[in-house]
Design an enzyme around this catalytic site. Structure first.
Site, mmCIF file in Angstrom:
data_model
loop_
_atom_site.group_PDB
_atom_site.id
_atom_site.type_symbol
_atom_site.label_atom_id
_atom_site.label_comp_id
_atom_site.label_asym_id
_atom_site.label_seq_id
_atom_site.Cartn_x
_atom_site.Cartn_y
_atom_site.Cartn_z
ATOM 1 N N PRO A 2 -38.862 32.684 1.595
ATOM 2 C CA PRO A 2 -40.128 32.485 2.642
ATOM 3 C C PRO A 2 -41.255 33.513 2.029
ATOM 4 O O PRO A 2 -41.368 34.460 1.958
ATOM 5 C CB PRO A 2 -39.738 33.159 3.932
ATOM 6 C CG PRO A 2 -38.243 33.444 3.637
ATOM 7 C CD PRO A 2 -38.000 33.435 2.455
ATOM 8 N N GLU A 3 -42.244 32.669 1.704
ATOM 9 C CA GLU A 3 -43.715 33.270 1.303
ATOM 10 C C GLU A 3 -44.440 33.161 2.420
ATOM 11 O O GLU A 3 -44.011 32.659 3.521
ATOM 12 C CB GLU A 3 -44.127 32.631 0.045
ATOM 13 C CG GLU A 3 -43.204 32.440 -1.000
ATOM 14 C CD GLU A 3 -43.768 31.959 -2.435
ATOM 15 O OE1 GLU A 3 -44.957 32.051 -2.899
ATOM 16 O OE2 GLU A 3 -42.860 31.120 -3.394
#
Length: 280
Positions: A2-3
DNA sequence: CATTCCGCCTGTAAGC
DNA sequence: TGCTTACAGGCGGAAT
């Protein structure tokens, strides 16, 4: 995984349904990156006031317990690490081997699933102090804040010899840009990822700041990137991976010029770029 | 101070 | 088929 886009998509999928939810039970699985930092039972009776995001962290603001005299509010700082996702369900399914943190609430079961366990859930008395304050200190500016300007980017890059790709990933200038979106933003800006940060002109910082904003906002709009297992809190996958111009496209033709996309390694992370469209 | 490297974990896919 | 190796979305902290 996850960015910023995936974390923001997760937040958006949770915040309305979870606001005012009261915690009634807590279950811990295997250890995550950091210990919870409080007695799990001390979360019971607290209500979720709000969920905010800072970089790739989520802050669950929790109210004081009504049945504890002069109780203090606080909150949980969550991070999804490389493989984490949050799910909110009314099904209360039995935990699987990758489910390491559950909050049973009046609005359903909030569950952190994280096979690699690089994620975390950490109690803190406030977002700005204690454990959360420590983890958030030193983070760069939010990419969607007005403060993220080309001038700021240019100033903060001055004198840095590290490659621009790594400077973006480091998160001390601007937060939220991870390995996928760093490659994508540099492609959009036409900048060779190996260019030393301090060698990027102000004019190119204008393009780069715009590219970062554009790539991240587009990814949020598409529900993030689901390469393998990312899901929002309702189980929906993202679609940005279908729009990636260079990421994970080694050897495939550049969408702009047809030149094969190259993969290199910078700081032990893969970088993808078009050697013709992206220049130093 | 800036930069590089390691380690934390597990799953998956590729290579032999 | 089975074993080994490389790699994967992040990031703090030690070493250089």
């Amino acid at each position: 995984m996850p960015e910023l886009p995936e974390v923001e998509v997760t937040r958006l999928s949770l915040v309305d349904r979870l606001r005012d939810a009261e915690i009634s039970a807590v279950r811990l699985g295997k250890p995550l990156r950091w210990p919870l930092g409080c007695e799990p039972a001390s979360l019971i009776g607290r209500r979720v006031l709000d969920i905010s995001r800072r970089g790739k962290y989520l802050w669950f603001a929790l109210g004081a317990r009504a049945d504890v005299a002069a109780d203090a509010a606080g909150g949980l700082l969550l991070h999804l690490g490389m493989s984490g996702s949050l799910n909110l369900s009314e099904q209360f399914a039995a935990p699987g081997p990758w489910d390491h943190f559950d909050l049973v609430t009046s609005r359903g079961l909030l569950r952190l699933t994280d096979p690699r366990r690089f994620g975390a859930a950490v109690w803190s008395p406030s977002r700005d102090d204690g454990a959360a304050g420590k983890l958030l200190a030193g983070l760069g500016v939010e990419p969607f804040d007005a403060g993220f300007t080309a001038v700021l980017l240019h100033e903060r890059l001055r004198g840095r010899r590290v490659a621009i790709k790594q400077a973006l990933l480091a998160g001390d200038i601007v937060v939220g840009v991870g390995n996928i979106y760093a490659s994508e933003a540099l492609f959009l800006a036409g900048i060779d990822p190996r260019t030393p940060g301090g060698r990027i002109s102000l004019a190119r910082c204008v393009r780069l700041a715009d590219a970062v904003r554009q790539v991240l906002s587009r990814a949020v709009a598409l529900g993030g990137s689901t390469l393998r297992d990312f899901r929002d809190a309702h189980g929906m996958g993202g679609a940005f991976q279908h729009e990636a111009r260079v990421y994970d496209r080694e050897g495939q033709p550049c969408v702009a010029c047809g030149e094969p996309v190259r993969r290199i390694v910078q700081g032990q992370r893969s970088t993808y770029f078009c050697p013709r469209c992206q220049r130093r």
